[in-house]
Design an enzyme around this catalytic site. Structure first.
Site, short mmCIF file in Angstrom:
data_model
loop_
_atom_site.label_atom_id
_atom_site.label_comp_id
_atom_site.label_asym_id
_atom_site.label_seq_id
_atom_site.Cartn_x
_atom_site.Cartn_y
_atom_site.Cartn_z
N THR A 19 -9.19 2.71 6.93
CA THR A 19 -8.79 1.41 7.31
C THR A 19 -6.99 1.51 7.72
OG1 THR A 19 -8.53 0.80 5.07
CG2 THR A 19 -10.54 0.03 6.23
N ASN A 30 -4.50 8.57 2.04
CA ASN A 30 -5.06 8.22 3.14
C ASN A 30 -5.47 9.27 4.29
OD1 ASN A 30 -5.11 5.54 2.55
ND2 ASN A 30 -3.26 4.89 3.73
N GLN A 46 4.35 9.67 4.39
CA GLN A 46 5.51 9.75 3.60
C GLN A 46 5.92 11.02 3.16
OE1 GLN A 46 3.83 7.79 0.17
NE2 GLN A 46 4.21 5.73 0.99
N ARG A 83 -5.56 19.34 23.70
CA ARG A 83 -4.24 19.24 24.22
C ARG A 83 -4.08 17.75 23.95
NH1 ARG A 83 -1.20 18.35 29.24
NH2 ARG A 83 0.73 19.29 28.68
N ASP A 128 0.72 -1.15 -0.03
CA ASP A 128 -0.10 -0.07 -0.15
C ASP A 128 0.79 1.41 -0.02
OD1 ASP A 128 -2.56 -1.26 -0.12
OD2 ASP A 128 -2.55 -1.33 2.06
N GLY A 129 1.91 1.19 0.46
CA GLY A 129 2.99 2.31 0.70
C GLY A 129 3.42 3.04 -0.68
#
Length: 294
Positions: A188, A147, A249, A175, A73-74
């Protein structure tokens, strides 16, 4: 083969043996069937492909009809933030861990891919978020997120203070360790780990999920995706290394007193799936939900 796709881009996970095997197989499969195959430069270098069809992600987006992302997925998220700016369909072969966005199995991807290439597929569009940081009224940086966009401290176990406004209306001050603003696609991912609700992909909604708030009453909230979320960072924060992280990322630097605007992007990710794709099958399979009883 009579296909709606003529030019296909291959994007992958560099220096990953399994991904390289799949990419090599795909390159041979597609070229022997007469498709014009473009290869991302990092992948081409790893595979030893050096010709005029090697290019970067922007060039791939400008020229390809379909992009096949091989990895986890990355890898899909990194490619999607660029490819969403172009009218290019995207499908993934999973060479990562969970693979929520990469449908095809590396063991038997050819048959479903052949069906997609012949025009038999499901299509959907996923919206992205745009996050921008302002300092003294000046836009300092921005990026897209498939995402989620996350405001978080630069120091470990260090709370920050900020105010949240929705469409100009004050919602609350907080806070906490930060806040997650997630799309249905991202519901997800990090948002789920922080206790957020799962949003089905067709919902025009976003979710705000506080991260370890110093209160017992703060809960995740689901908003209309057309809302503008404004985070006003307190000038009294001692942490000058705060960040907004896009998909984990890309990071945008945040200083005390900065303002962060997060809103729905005009860009959308065009995903294609095999005809037997089911979102709930993906959830059941990836999250370990119970199977049918009878």
């Amino acid at each position: 083969m009579d296909s709606p796709f003529k030019t296909i881009a291959l994007i992958g996970k560099p220096h990953h043996e399994g991904a390289n095997q799949t990419l090599t197989g795909l390159h041979q499969y597609l070229t022997t069937r007469g498709f014009k195959v473009l290869v991302e430069s990092r992948v081409a270098h790893t595979l030893g492909i050096m010709d005029e069809n090697v290019m970067d992600l922007v060039q791939l987006g400008e020229q390809a009809d379909l992009a096949i992302v091989v990895g986890g997925d990355g890898n899909m998220l990194g490619a999607a933030r660029v490819l969403s700016r172009f009218d290019v369909a995207v499908i993934g072969v999973n060479r990562g861990n969970l693979g929520f966005l990469t449908d095809l199995s590396p063991q038997d991807y050819l048959l479903p891919l052949e069906q997609v290439l012949s025009g038999h597929y499901k299509s959907e569009h996923r919206f992205l978020l745009e996050a921008a940081v302002y300092r003294h009224g000046e836009r300092k940086s921005s990026n897209l997120a498939v995402n989620e966009a996350v405001l978080h401290p630069g120091k470990i176990a260090h709370m920050i203070e900020f105010e949240v406004y929705i469409d100009g209306s004050f919602m609350y001050s907080q806070r906490s360790d930060g806040i997650i603003v997630a799309t249905p696609t991202g519901s997800t991912a990090y948002s789920l780990s922080a206790g957020g609700a799962i949003l089905t992909p067709k919902l025009n909604a976003i979710t705000l999920v506080p991260m370890f708030p110093h209160t017992l009453s703060s809960r995740p909230i689901v908003l209309d995706a057309d809302s503008e979320v404004r985070l006003l960072v307190s000038p009294d924060n001692q942490d000058d290394a705060m960040q907004v992280s896009c998909d984990g990322q890309v990071t945008l630097a945040v200083h005390p007193g900065d303002e962060i605007l997060i809103k729905k992007s005009k860009h959308k990710l065009h995903l294609v799936h095999p005809l037997d794709y089911s979102y709930f099958h993906v959830l059941r399979n990836k999250l370990g939900w119970g199977s049918k009883l009878f």
